[in-house]
Design a protein around this motif. Structure first.
Motif, short mmCIF file in Angstrom:
data_model
loop_
_atom_site.label_atom_id
_atom_site.label_comp_id
_atom_site.label_asym_id
_atom_site.label_seq_id
_atom_site.Cartn_x
_atom_site.Cartn_y
_atom_site.Cartn_z
N PHE A 18 11.31 -8.40 -10.86
CA PHE A 18 10.11 -8.34 -10.03
C PHE A 18 9.32 -7.07 -10.33
CE2 PHE A 18 7.90 -7.11 -6.11
CZ PHE A 18 7.16 -8.25 -5.88
N SER A 19 8.02 -7.23 -10.50
CA SER A 19 7.14 -6.10 -10.78
C SER A 19 5.80 -6.33 -10.10
CB SER A 19 6.93 -5.93 -12.29
OG SER A 19 6.09 -4.83 -12.57
N VAL A 20 5.16 -5.25 -9.66
CA VAL A 20 3.92 -5.33 -8.91
C VAL A 20 2.81 -4.66 -9.69
CG1 VAL A 20 2.77 -4.70 -6.76
CG2 VAL A 20 5.17 -5.33 -6.73
N VAL A 21 1.64 -5.30 -9.70
CA VAL A 21 0.45 -4.70 -10.32
C VAL A 21 -0.12 -3.67 -9.36
CG1 VAL A 21 -1.86 -5.13 -11.20
CG2 VAL A 21 -0.04 -6.80 -11.60
N ILE A 22 -0.17 -2.43 -9.80
CA ILE A 22 -0.68 -1.34 -8.96
C ILE A 22 -1.94 -0.78 -9.61
CG2 ILE A 22 -0.19 0.94 -8.00
CD1 ILE A 22 2.73 0.21 -7.96
N PRO A 23 -3.03 -0.71 -8.87
CA PRO A 23 -4.27 -0.19 -9.47
C PRO A 23 -4.12 1.27 -9.86
CG PRO A 23 -4.49 -0.42 -7.07
CD PRO A 23 -3.20 -1.07 -7.46
N ASP A 24 -4.81 1.64 -10.95
CA ASP A 24 -4.74 3.02 -11.41
C ASP A 24 -5.40 3.99 -10.43
OD1 ASP A 24 -3.40 2.26 -13.69
OD2 ASP A 24 -5.25 1.91 -14.82
N TRP A 64 0.82 -1.21 0.00
CA TRP A 64 0.00 0.00 0.00
C TRP A 64 0.86 1.26 0.00
CZ3 TRP A 64 -4.33 -0.89 -1.93
CH2 TRP A 64 -5.06 -2.02 -1.62
N GLN A 65 2.06 1.18 0.53
CA GLN A 65 2.98 2.31 0.39
C GLN A 65 3.34 2.52 -1.08
OE1 GLN A 65 6.44 2.17 2.93
NE2 GLN A 65 5.24 1.76 4.77
N MET A 66 3.54 1.41 -1.79
CA MET A 66 3.81 1.53 -3.23
C MET A 66 2.63 2.17 -3.97
SD MET A 66 5.90 -1.84 -4.54
CE MET A 66 6.05 -1.07 -6.15
N VAL A 67 1.42 1.76 -3.56
CA VAL A 67 0.24 2.34 -4.20
C VAL A 67 0.19 3.85 -3.95
CG1 VAL A 67 -2.29 2.39 -4.15
CG2 VAL A 67 -1.08 0.20 -4.11
N ALA A 68 0.47 4.28 -2.73
CA ALA A 68 0.45 5.70 -2.39
C ALA A 68 1.51 6.46 -3.18
CB ALA A 68 0.65 5.89 -0.90
N VAL A 69 2.72 5.88 -3.25
CA VAL A 69 3.79 6.56 -3.98
C VAL A 69 3.48 6.61 -5.47
CG1 VAL A 69 6.23 6.42 -4.59
CG2 VAL A 69 5.52 5.96 -2.26
N HIS A 70 2.91 5.53 -5.98
CA HIS A 70 2.53 5.52 -7.40
C HIS A 70 1.46 6.57 -7.68
CE1 HIS A 70 0.48 3.94 -11.06
NE2 HIS A 70 1.73 3.68 -11.42
#
Length: 454
Positions: free
Chosen positions: A248-254, A169-175
Motif C-alpha cells: 500500500f502506498s499513498v500519493v502525497i502532493p509535493d 492529511w497527517q501523512m501530508v504534514a509528516v511528509h
C-alpha cells in the motif's frame, strides 16, 4: 546456449501484476476503498439487510396462520367396553337381540371391546381480521427500524470518510516535515563545506566543525522519528482501506496550495443541526416509542379471526367391525379477549409513555448538542485558518533571517551557533506551515461532514 521462448500472455500478466502492486492511491481512491472494505461499513450494511428481513417478516403477519396437527394412539386396553345381549341358535351362529321383550327370560350376553388404536388430525387456517392494531403498528415499527439502520449506515460512512481524511492529511504534514529536514540537511552540507574551508584557513576551530556534525546527527534522529510516524500512518490507512500493508502506498502532493477561506463554507448551526443524521435518529426513536404505546394498547384489545378447520380420523374398531375413516370441513370464527392481561398491561402502557417522554427529552437535548458540536467545529476551523497565517509569517521571517545570517556568518560577523539556530528555526517554521495547512484541511473536511456539505 539454449534460448527460451517467453509466453506473451505470461509477460502481459506479469506486467499487469507489477503495475497493480506498484499502484499508489490518492485521497479519493483511499476513501472509495475504505467505504468498500472497512469492517464498520460492512457491519452497517449487514444491519440494513437484517432490518429489511425484519420488515419482510412483519409483513407476513397479514397472512393467514396455517397449522397442522396429527395424533396417533394405541391403548393398552380397548377404550370402549360393553356387554351386548345375544340369542344363540347353534354353536356357529350368533344373532344380536333386536327386541329384548321377545326373549326376555334369557340372559345370554357378549363382551364387546372396541377402539384400541387409530390416527386423527386437523388442519386449520385462520385469517386475522382485527388484532388491535398490533400487525399494522408492528409493520410500521419494522419500517422505522429500516430507516434507523440506514441513518446509522450514513453516520458510519461519514465517520469512515472523516478518519481517512484525518490520517491522510497527517501523512501530508509528516511528509512535509521530511522535506523540511531535507532542506535543512542541504543547508548543513553547505555550512559544513564552509566550516571546513574556514578551519583550513585557521579562522574556525574543530569545535565549530563538531557543532555542525552534531546538528546533522540531530537531523538524522528527527528523520528516524518522522519516518516511523509516516510508516505508522501508512499502515493505519492501509488497514482502513482493507489494502495489503506491504504494497500500500499513498500519493502525497509535493506542496500544499493556499486553501480557501472558511467563510465560504459557513452555515448557521441551528440550520445545519436539522440536517444531521443524529437528530433524525433521535426523532425516529421518539416515533418508535409512540408506536410502542399503540402496540401495548393493542395487546389488550380483542383479536378476531376467521378461517376453516379440516378434521380427519382413521380409527381401528375391534370386535368384528371395520376401520372407521371420516373427514369433515368446518368454517370457524375466533374471538380472543385478554381479560386478565389488563392487570399488568396498564403498567406496560405507563412504562411506554415514560419511555416516550425520555425519548422526547433526548431529542431536544440532541438538537442543542449538535449546535454546540457544529460551533466547536467552526471554531476549530477558523483557529486552524489563523494558525496558517501565523505559520506563514514565521516561515517568511525565519527564511529571511536565515538569508541574512548566512551572509553575516560568511562575512565573519555572526557566530556558528547563531547560524545553526537560524537553520533550526527555518526548518521548524517550514514544518509548522505544512502542518498548519494539513490541519486546516482536516478541520475543513470534518466541518463539511458535520454540516452535511459532503
Amino acid at each position: 546456449m539454449r534460448l527460451y521462448k517467453l509466453n506473451p500472455l505470461f509477460v502481459l500478466l506479469s506486467l499487469f501484476s507489477i503495475q497493480a502492486t506498484a499502484r499508489e492511491y490518492t485521497l479519493d481512491s483511499c476513501i472509495e476503498l475504505a467505504l468498500k472494505n472497512d469492517i464498520s461499513i460492512k457491519n452497517a450494511r449487514i444491519d440494513m439487510q437484517m432490518a429489511d428481513e425484519d420488515s419482510k417478516f412483519a409483513f407476513t403477519k397479514y397472512f393467514p396462520t396455517v397449522t397442522a396437527n396429527a395424533t396417533g394412539f394405541i391403548a393398552a386396553r380397548q377404550l370402549v367396553r360393553t356387554e351386548v345381549p345375544i340369542f344363540s341358535i347353534d354353536e356357529n351362529t350368533v344373532i344380536p337381540i333386536i327386541n329384548e321383550n321377545v326373549i326376555s327370560n334369557m340372559d345370554i350376553t357378549y363382551n364387546l371391546n372396541i377402539i384400541r388404536q387409530g390416527v386423527f388430525g386437523t388442519v386449520s387456517a385462520i385469517q386475522p381480521v382485527y388484532a388491535g392494531g398490533q400487525i399494522v403498528n408492528g409493520n410500521r415499527l419494522a419500517a422505522l427500524q429500516k430507516e434507523v439502520r440506514r441513518l446509522q449506515y450514513e453516520m458510519t460512512r461519514d465517520q469512515v470518510i472523516q478518519n481517512v481524511e484525518e490520517y491522510y492529511w497527517q501523512m501530508v504534514a509528516v511528509h512535509s516535515s521530511l522535506k523540511s529536514l531535507d532542506a535543512a540537511d542541504l543547508l548543513l552540507d553547505s555550512l559544513m563545506a564552509t566550516v571546513v574551508q574556514l578551519c583550513s584557513a585557521g579562522v574556525a576551530t574543530s569545535g565549530d566543525l563538531l557543532s555542525v556534525e552534531l546538528k546533522k546527527e540531530e537531523l538524522i534522529s528527527q528523520r528516524i522519528k518522522v519516518n516511523n510516524g509516516l510508516e505508522l500512518l501508512r499502515l493505519v490507512l492501509a488497514q482502513l482501506t482493507g489494502s495489503d500493508m506491504d504494497s500500500f502506498s499513498v500519493v502525497i502532493p509535493d506542496s500544499l496550495s493556499t486553501p480557501d477561506s472558511p467563510e465560504k463554507w459557513f452555515i448557521e448551526p441551528s440550520e445545519a443541526a436539522h440536517s444531521r443524521n443524529e437528530l433524525s435518529l433521535a426523532e425516529k426513536a421518539l416515533a418508535s416509542e409512540e408506536l410502542n404505546i399503540k402496540v401495548e394498547r393493542g395487546k389488550l384489545m380483542p383479536t378476531v379471526g376467521i378461517g376453516a378447520l379440516a378434521i380427519g380420523s382413521d380409527i381401528d374398531i375391534q370386535g368384528g367391525f371395520e376401520k372407521n375413516r371420516s373427514h369433515n370441513l368446518l368454517g370457524i370464527a375466533t374471538v380472543n379477549i385478554p381479560l386478565s392481561d389488563w392487570w399488568g398491561g396498564s403498567h406496560n402502557i405507563k412504562k411506554s409513555r415514560l419511555s416516550q417522554q425520555k425519548a422526547s427529552n433526548i431529542k431536544d437535548d440532541a438538537y442543542s448538542q449538535l449546535q454546540l458540536d457544529i460551533r466547536s467545529a467552526w471554531n476549530s476551523l477558523t483557529e486552524a485558518w489563523a494558525q496558517i497565517e501565523v505559520a506563514r509569517k514565521r516561515c517568511d521571517s525565519s527564511a529571511e533571517n536565515l538569508r541574512v545570517m548566512t551572509g553575516q556568518y560568511n562575512a565573519g560577523i555572526e557566530t556558528l551557533s547563531s547560524m545553526l539556530e537560524s537553520v533550526t528555526n527555518a526548518t521548524e517554521a517550514q514544518a509548522n506551515l505544512a502542518a498548519a495547512q494539513a490541519t486546516y484541511l482536516s478541520c475543513l473536511a470534518s466541518y463539511k461532514i458535520k454540516t452535511c456539505q459532503q
